[in-house]
Scaffold this motif. Structure first.
Motif, mmCIF file in Angstrom:
data_model
loop_
_atom_site.group_PDB
_atom_site.id
_atom_site.type_symbol
_atom_site.label_atom_id
_atom_site.label_comp_id
_atom_site.label_asym_id
_atom_site.label_seq_id
_atom_site.Cartn_x
_atom_site.Cartn_y
_atom_site.Cartn_z
ATOM 1 N N ARG A 132 38.174 77.373 34.074
ATOM 2 C CA ARG A 132 38.254 75.951 34.417
ATOM 3 C C ARG A 132 37.878 75.084 33.224
ATOM 4 N NH1 ARG A 132 36.595 76.839 40.081
ATOM 5 N NH2 ARG A 132 34.481 77.104 39.333
ATOM 6 N N LEU A 133 38.649 74.026 32.998
ATOM 7 C CA LEU A 133 38.327 73.094 31.916
ATOM 8 C C LEU A 133 37.123 72.256 32.324
ATOM 9 C CD1 LEU A 133 41.932 71.858 31.002
ATOM 10 C CD2 LEU A 133 40.441 73.326 29.627
ATOM 11 N N ALA A 134 36.237 72.025 31.368
ATOM 12 C CA ALA A 134 35.084 71.166 31.641
ATOM 13 C C ALA A 134 35.593 69.746 31.899
ATOM 14 C CB ALA A 134 34.135 71.190 30.442
ATOM 15 N N PRO A 135 34.855 68.950 32.693
ATOM 16 C CA PRO A 135 35.290 67.591 32.989
ATOM 17 C C PRO A 135 35.529 66.798 31.699
ATOM 18 C CG PRO A 135 33.349 68.161 34.282
ATOM 19 C CD PRO A 135 33.577 69.293 33.329
ATOM 20 N N GLY A 136 36.594 66.010 31.698
ATOM 21 C CA GLY A 136 36.866 65.172 30.525
ATOM 22 C C GLY A 136 37.765 65.837 29.493
ATOM 23 N N GLU A 140 46.114 69.024 26.869
ATOM 24 C CA GLU A 140 46.516 69.315 25.488
ATOM 25 C C GLU A 140 45.325 69.820 24.678
ATOM 26 O OE1 GLU A 140 48.658 66.011 23.807
ATOM 27 O OE2 GLU A 140 50.198 66.099 25.365
ATOM 28 N N GLU A 141 44.199 69.121 24.802
ATOM 29 C CA GLU A 141 42.986 69.566 24.099
ATOM 30 C C GLU A 141 42.548 70.924 24.618
ATOM 31 O OE1 GLU A 141 39.877 66.681 24.398
ATOM 32 O OE2 GLU A 141 40.662 65.574 22.671
ATOM 33 N N GLY A 142 42.598 71.072 25.947
ATOM 34 C CA GLY A 142 42.173 72.326 26.582
ATOM 35 C C GLY A 142 43.016 73.499 26.098
ATOM 36 N N LEU A 300 30.821 72.010 23.358
ATOM 37 C CA LEU A 300 30.889 71.240 22.099
ATOM 38 C C LEU A 300 31.905 70.104 22.206
ATOM 39 C CD1 LEU A 300 30.894 74.070 19.360
ATOM 40 C CD2 LEU A 300 29.043 72.450 19.839
ATOM 41 N N VAL A 301 33.040 70.388 22.853
ATOM 42 C CA VAL A 301 34.088 69.359 22.980
ATOM 43 C C VAL A 301 33.646 68.294 23.985
ATOM 44 C CG1 VAL A 301 36.494 68.930 23.661
ATOM 45 C CG2 VAL A 301 35.927 70.931 22.265
ATOM 46 N N SER A 302 33.038 68.729 25.090
ATOM 47 C CA SER A 302 32.584 67.779 26.121
ATOM 48 C C SER A 302 31.619 66.753 25.571
ATOM 49 C CB SER A 302 31.870 68.518 27.254
ATOM 50 O OG SER A 302 32.806 69.105 28.078
ATOM 51 N N ARG A 303 30.725 67.210 24.668
ATOM 52 C CA ARG A 303 29.751 66.232 24.163
ATOM 53 C C ARG A 303 30.208 65.555 22.873
ATOM 54 N NH1 ARG A 303 26.236 68.886 20.443
ATOM 55 N NH2 ARG A 303 26.215 71.148 20.692
ATOM 56 N N GLY A 304 31.499 65.743 22.528
ATOM 57 C CA GLY A 304 32.074 64.989 21.417
ATOM 58 C C GLY A 304 31.736 65.531 20.043
ATOM 59 N N ALA A 305 31.114 66.721 19.976
ATOM 60 C CA ALA A 305 30.747 67.276 18.668
ATOM 61 C C ALA A 305 31.959 67.863 17.956
ATOM 62 C CB ALA A 305 29.669 68.355 18.844
ATOM 63 N N VAL A 306 32.980 68.234 18.717
ATOM 64 C CA VAL A 306 34.224 68.775 18.148
ATOM 65 C C VAL A 306 35.388 68.063 18.825
ATOM 66 C CG1 VAL A 306 35.708 70.821 18.027
ATOM 67 C CG2 VAL A 306 33.247 71.046 17.590
#
Ligand SMILES: [Zn+2]
Ligand SMILES: [Zn+2]
Length: 339
Positions: A132-136, A140-142, A300-306
């Motif tokens: 499952r993709l994390a919220p947000g 395409e990113e997933g 990492l992607v969820s919190r905007g670090a990547v």
């Protein structure tokens, strides 16, 4: 449904009409919403990768929405937004049981290599291949987390044992390398991006590379100058040509690690055993990523670090055109196919 099928090595993919797959026990079917394009696709299509088979629907970075699940499926449900881990593994061997499933000894196949993949309207896989993709995180990113970003994390963290405060040289800042730069930075490293393409180097700097170097003469000296005298602690080699690997072995600092992610099929490189021994350098391979890595990457992607970098989009029937653009090195970051 439509599928882009490799029927013969060295030929363009063929657009075919196929029945929409139905899930068997333990399986799930997704409506594919995006599938990343990878340099490896060119090697598969050319017949340069051992172990692949034809005919196969290509595409190994798929993401989409679950539309059907078979009996006994517990990890996903209809309506979930998911990505696919592209190694379909046994789940039982020594490596699967210790979170190293990309080297599973009884690999059932790789999605888009031997198992029908994501360049299609629908995709059926064992449900446990979907996460499952994390919220947000959008489709395409997933999609590109599954290889471009996951492979970057695996190389740096699992295989390279990167520690905060270290320096990382990224040889080649294409689809994977650009994300190696970002993940390394997110893990607290200083980075040097190396490539031949000024446009790729510029993009790497825009995504946080501390130094950018055009690969060429006086390479070793240039790297050491950029880093203030010493070579990097860790090198992620995404190019894998004999000359770049050998140059990178000369540039590593004592105790450094060289992680191999890229390769030129059929080529070999030379290691001076005495130099390797005297400086205690490590040369390690890094294969794709694990499901556990994908969990880390999603946070990492969820919190905007990547930030997954997608610069081009192609409709399903234009996968061959997309391959030509990739082969001509005209794609920065990742491109995705949107069926
Ligand atoms: Zn790939
Ligand atoms: Zn296994």
């Amino acid at each position: 449904m439509r599928a882009m099928v490799l029927r013969e090595y060295g030929s363009p993919l063929a657009l075919e009409e196929r029945p929409v797959p139905e899930p068997g026990p333990g399986e799930a079917v997704i409506r594919v919403r995006a599938c990343g394009l990878c340099g490896t696709d060119l090697k598969i299509a050319a017949g340069k990768l051992p172990g692949t088979r034809v005919p196969v629907t290509m595409g190994h970075e798929p993401a989409g929405e679950v539309v059907a699940v078979g009996s006994g499926v517990r990890n996903v449900t209809v309506g979930d937004h998911v990505l696919a881990h592209f190694y379909v593994t046994c789940g039982l061997c020594e490596y699967c049981r210790t979170d190293r499933e990309s080297i599973c000894r009884n690999l059932l196949g790789r999605v888009g290599f031997e198992i029908d993949g994501g360049y299609a309207d629908y995709l059926r896989l064992p449900a446990t291949s979907f996460l499952r993709l994390a919220p947000g995180i959008g489709f395409e990113e997933g999609a590109i987390l599954g290889d471009a970003v996951g492979t970057a994390f695996h190389a740096l963290y699992r295989r390279g044992h990167l520690r905060p405060g270290e320096t990382v040289l990224v040889m080649g800042v294409g689809g994977v390398g650009l994300h190696v730069v970002q993940v390394a930075r997110a893990l607290g490293a200083r980075t040097v991006a190396v490539d031949l393409s000024p446009a790729k180097l510029e993009l790497a700097c825009a995504h946080g590379a501390d130094h950018a170097l055009r690969y060429g003469g006086h390479y070793v000296e240039q790297v050491r100058d950029a880093l203030g005298g010493e070579g990097p602690h860790l090198i992620v080699e995404t190019v894998g040509r004999p000359e770049t690997v050998e140059a990178n072995l000369r540039v590593l600092r004592p105790g450094g690690r060289l992680v191999i992610v890229g390769y030129l099929p059929g080529s070999t490189f030379r290691v001076d055993p005495l130099a390797a021994l005297l400086d205690e350098v490590s040369v390690v391979g890094s294969r794709a990523c694990t499901k556990d890595d994908l969990g880390s990457v999603m946070s990492l992607v969820s919190r905007g670090a990547v930030k997954p970098v997608i610069t081009r989009r192609f409709p399903l029937e234009q996968v061959n055109e997309a391959f030509s653009e990739l082969a001509a090195d005209r794609i920065l970051g990742r491109a995705v196919v949107v069926p």
